[in-house]
Design a protein around this motif. Structure first.
Motif, PDB file in Angstrom:
ATOM      1  N   GLU A 169       0.822  -1.205   0.000  1.00 43.26           N
ATOM      2  CA  GLU A 169       0.000   0.000   0.000  1.00 43.26           C
ATOM      3  C   GLU A 169       0.859   1.259   0.000  1.00 43.26           C
ATOM      4  N   SER A 170       2.035   1.187   0.647  1.00 42.53           N
ATOM      5  CA  SER A 170       2.947   2.324   0.694  1.00 42.53           C
ATOM      6  C   SER A 170       4.265   1.851   1.285  1.00 42.53           C
ATOM      7  N   GLU A 184       6.890   9.014   3.486  1.00 44.52           N
ATOM      8  CA  GLU A 184       6.053   7.929   2.967  1.00 44.52           C
ATOM      9  C   GLU A 184       5.599   8.207   1.544  1.00 44.52           C
ATOM     10  N   SER A 186       3.043   6.425  -1.600  1.00 44.31           N
ATOM     11  CA  SER A 186       2.000   5.432  -1.839  1.00 44.31           C
ATOM     12  C   SER A 186       2.440   4.415  -2.883  1.00 44.31           C
ATOM     13  N   TRP A 187       1.926   3.213  -2.736  1.00 48.34           N
ATOM     14  CA  TRP A 187       2.048   2.146  -3.739  1.00 48.34           C
ATOM     15  C   TRP A 187       0.678   1.476  -3.837  1.00 48.34           C
ATOM     16  N   ASP A 188      -0.296   2.220  -4.344  1.00 42.07           N
ATOM     17  CA  ASP A 188      -1.655   1.694  -4.370  1.00 42.07           C
ATOM     18  C   ASP A 188      -2.368   1.885  -5.706  1.00 42.07           C
ATOM     19  N   HIS A 203       2.585   7.251  -7.989  1.00 42.96           N
ATOM     20  CA  HIS A 203       2.815   7.269  -6.541  1.00 42.96           C
ATOM     21  C   HIS A 203       2.496   8.660  -6.024  1.00 42.96           C
ATOM     22  N   GLN A 204       2.041   8.718  -4.780  1.00 46.79           N
ATOM     23  CA  GLN A 204       1.820   9.997  -4.135  1.00 46.79           C
ATOM     24  C   GLN A 204       2.875  10.184  -3.056  1.00 46.79           C
TER      25      GLN A 204
END
Length: 218
Positions: A169-170, A184, A186-188, A203-204
């Protein structure tokens, strides 16, 4: 400026968690790989993507260990095993000498960074890595992966936050290029490739969106 950075650092910096490598962590890493269809990724020969809003473009032949890297007016046919055998063109004219060497070094550096944002989950068992379990505040288990070698910045660490299914998810980062620990990303935003493997579309990272363009895997 330094005072402002010091305040931001004090508020947001997190120390790297202390954890010991374990077989349990290896099992969690394998669960993540299974969720992402790692077998399909291994059989994927070609990966295509872009980075920094299309400023860097890639076509990676994993089988041959070669990558077409392009930015601005430069194209590099990069040989990953023997970079000195790579070729460089600027404005469709082949470049040799010092400019060639500089462009090859840049292509290697760009590929190391930009490909990590595409395939980092598949690199958790790379040479020089260790894996540890970190208890998370919500009661889940995080996967801490430390890289003692490889890439441009060895000794980086990444703490993966996973769904119950094992899907990433991140992750939080402790890297040389980011002075604040625990940032952090994101990986979603996952997409299923033609080959069946999962790859991220974006990614965010705080207010910044890192686009991978239109990733392809076949």
């Amino acid at each position: 400026m330094l005072a402002a950075f010091g305040i931001v650092y004090a508020i947001y910096n997190e120390p790297l968690p202390e954890a010991q490598p374990s077989a349990e962590a290896d099992m969690l890493a394998n669960k993540m790989l299974k969720a992402l269809n790692y077998d399909a990724y291994k059989e994927t020969r070609y990966l295509e993507w872009s980075f920094r809003s299309g400023a860097h473009k890639y076509k990676w032949d994993k089988t041959m260990g070669k990558v077409q890297v392009s930015w601005s007016d430069t194209k590099v046919a990069l040989n990953l095993s023997h970079p000195e055998k790579s070729t460089v063109w600027k404005n469709n004219t082949e470049v040799i000498g010092n400019d060639q060497e500089k462009s090859i070094r840049k292509a290697v550096s760009l590929f190391n960074n930009d490909s990590f944002w595409l395939v980092a989950p598949f690199k958790v068992f790379d040479k020089g890595t260790t894996r540890s379990i970190v208890p998370m505040e919500d009661g889940s288990r995080g996967l801490l992966v430390h890289y003692s070698e490889g890439g441009d910045t060895p000794n980086d660490s990444y703490l993966w936050k996973l769904a119950d299914s094992g899907f990433p998810e991140s992750y939080q980062m402790w890297t040389k290029i980011i002075p604040i620990g625990g940032v952090e990303a994101s990986w979603d935003d996952w997409q299923v490739m033609e080959s069946g493997a999962f790859l991220p579309k974006s990614h965010q990272l705080g207010p910044v969106t890192l686009s991978m363009g239109e990733p392809k895997g076949y």
